[in-house]
Design an enzyme around this catalytic site. Structure first.
Site, short mmCIF file in Angstrom:
data_model
loop_
_atom_site.label_atom_id
_atom_site.label_comp_id
_atom_site.label_asym_id
_atom_site.label_seq_id
_atom_site.Cartn_x
_atom_site.Cartn_y
_atom_site.Cartn_z
N HIS A 1 0.97 -1.25 -0.12
CA HIS A 1 -0.02 -0.01 0.25
C HIS A 1 0.94 1.14 -0.01
CE1 HIS A 1 -3.81 -2.34 1.60
NE2 HIS A 1 -3.69 -2.51 0.48
N HIS B 1 -0.54 -8.76 1.29
CA HIS B 1 -1.34 -8.81 2.10
C HIS B 1 -2.18 -9.95 2.14
CE1 HIS B 1 -1.16 -4.67 0.49
NE2 HIS B 1 -0.87 -4.26 2.00
N GLU C 1 -6.17 -7.66 3.80
CA GLU C 1 -5.51 -8.75 4.63
C GLU C 1 -6.74 -9.35 5.50
OE1 GLU C 1 -2.24 -7.68 7.27
OE2 GLU C 1 -3.07 -9.35 8.71
N SER D 1 -2.59 2.76 3.53
CA SER D 1 -1.31 2.06 4.36
C SER D 1 -1.93 1.95 5.83
CB SER D 1 0.04 2.37 4.20
OG SER D 1 0.76 2.04 5.32
#
Ligand code: SF4
Length: 366
Positions: A66, A99, A151, A247
């Site tokens: 990210h 992720h 994630e 992020s």
């Protein structure tokens, strides 16, 4: 202090505070560790080496990490970022991001005959394996994380019938489980340590037998960067966090800085987003960066500050990091074959690294 409170503080800035400090008093506290972690480094190098080896285009599902700068740089070299595997031409190569992905994504890629390189960070894979194990033992799994984060989607996809998402302490009271004696919590790797512990405490008041993960799910890099920013935030009126808005660990660094003493904290993608008015009345600027941020972007921020009198930079080191991960095994195999072919043909060298090596750190975890 929350972001809203920080804004209120800014609005109350007094004339005395806006006085320009003498040049000699101005300084920068530079947090260490900061920037690239082992998982990000591995994922970015995987795309670079894939571009070198196979040539463009190389498809990547989601942003490999990210960070806007990293994504744009790889795009310029021929990486093509897509949202889903159905956007990748049949038979082409696709890289999965750091992720992680759900098993259904692997299945969809296989269904289209795609060649895949899995750049999932081994520390995310560790959480996937925990989820699979606890689900096989029929536990209810409370996954602490942010709704919609890639994630979390990947981890939840390992055992959708056993996992429910808990997005912060406020959601703890609404959790319902089948058997309160068989409940475990796991987490996204990039959360605020303090807020996660608060969520766990709330969950434990409801489920006293709640089990902890076998080892920390919040990764070493996230923890180390939060410890470092806490240390500099105590002495800085302003903290600048370099990192992109998507992020998670960069956004957490802003929150942690505000909670641990900084009067103001701002996240910027790069030096061009810095604002001179943030320096009004500021003697000490803290600087750090998220785990997906190249050091080049931090250097540009330091140069911008130096031009405004903040050239005295003190690095505040709270941990040393030397963790490295091996490249994804599919890529290692093809790189070895290419090397062997260059050296005169014959059988490619055997891949002497096993699956365990993919998941095992090559250095010490801090
Ligand atoms: S932040 Fe942690 S989990 Fe995420 S890629 Fe880096 S080391 Fe891996």
């Amino acid at each position: 202090m929350t972001t809203t409170e920080a804004t209120a503080t800014e609005a109350q800035t007094t004339d005395a505070q806006t006085a320009v400090p003498p040049l000699a008093d101005k300084r920068v506290l530079l947090a260490a560790p900061r920037g690239y972690c082992a998982g990000v480094d591995r994922a970015v190098v995987a795309v670079e080496k894939a571009l070198d080896l196979y040539g463009p285009p190389v498809y990547v599902r989601k942003q490999i990490v990210h960070n806007k700068h990293v994504v744009e740089t790889l795009e310029a070299r021929g990486a093509v970022f897509v949202d889903e595997t159905d956007q990748v031409p049949e038979g082409a190569l696709v890289i999965f991001s750091a992720h992680g992905v759900a098993p259904s994504v692997h299945e969809a890629a296989a269904g289209r005959g795609l060649r895949t390189i899995d750049a999932t960070c081994p520390l995310v894979t560790k959480v996937h394996k925990e989820a699979v194990r606890f689900a096989a033992d029929d536990h209810d799994i409370l996954l602490i994380g942010h709704a919609g984060h890639e994630e979390v989607e990947g981890t939840a996809g390992e055992a959708p019938d056993h996992i429910q998402l808990v997005d912060g302490p406020g959601q703890a009271d609404g959790v319902v489980v089948r058997d309160p004696s068989k409940v475990v919590w796991l987490s996204q790797t990039t959360l605020s340590v303090d807020e996660t512990m608060e969520t766990v405490a709330r969950l434990r008041t409801r489920f006293p037998l709640l089990q902890n993960p076998p080892s920390d799910d919040i990764c070493y890099a996230t923890q180390n960067r939060q410890v470092a920013v806490k240390k500099i935030a105590r002495d800085a009126e302003l903290v600048v966090v370099v990192g992109s808005s998507n992020s998670s660990n960069s956004v957490r660094l802003v929150e942690v800085a505000l909670e641990h003493g900084a009067d103001r904290a701002h996240r910027v993608d790069n030096a061009r987003e810095l604002d001179e008015t943030w320096l009004d009345g500021v003697t000490t600027v803290g600087v750090t960066s998220g785990a997906s941020v190249p050091e080049l972007l931090v250097r540009e921020v330091l140069a911008w500050l130096a031009e405004r009198g903040y050239g005295d930079v003190e690095e505040v080191v709270t941990a040393e990091e030397d963790l490295l991960f091996s490249l994804p095994k599919e890529l290692r195999r093809d790189l070895k074959a290419a090397r062997s072919a260059r050296q005169g043909g014959g059988e490619p060298e055997t891949d002497d690294t096993d699956d365990a090596a993919d998941d095992a750190p090559d250095g010490d975890e801090d």
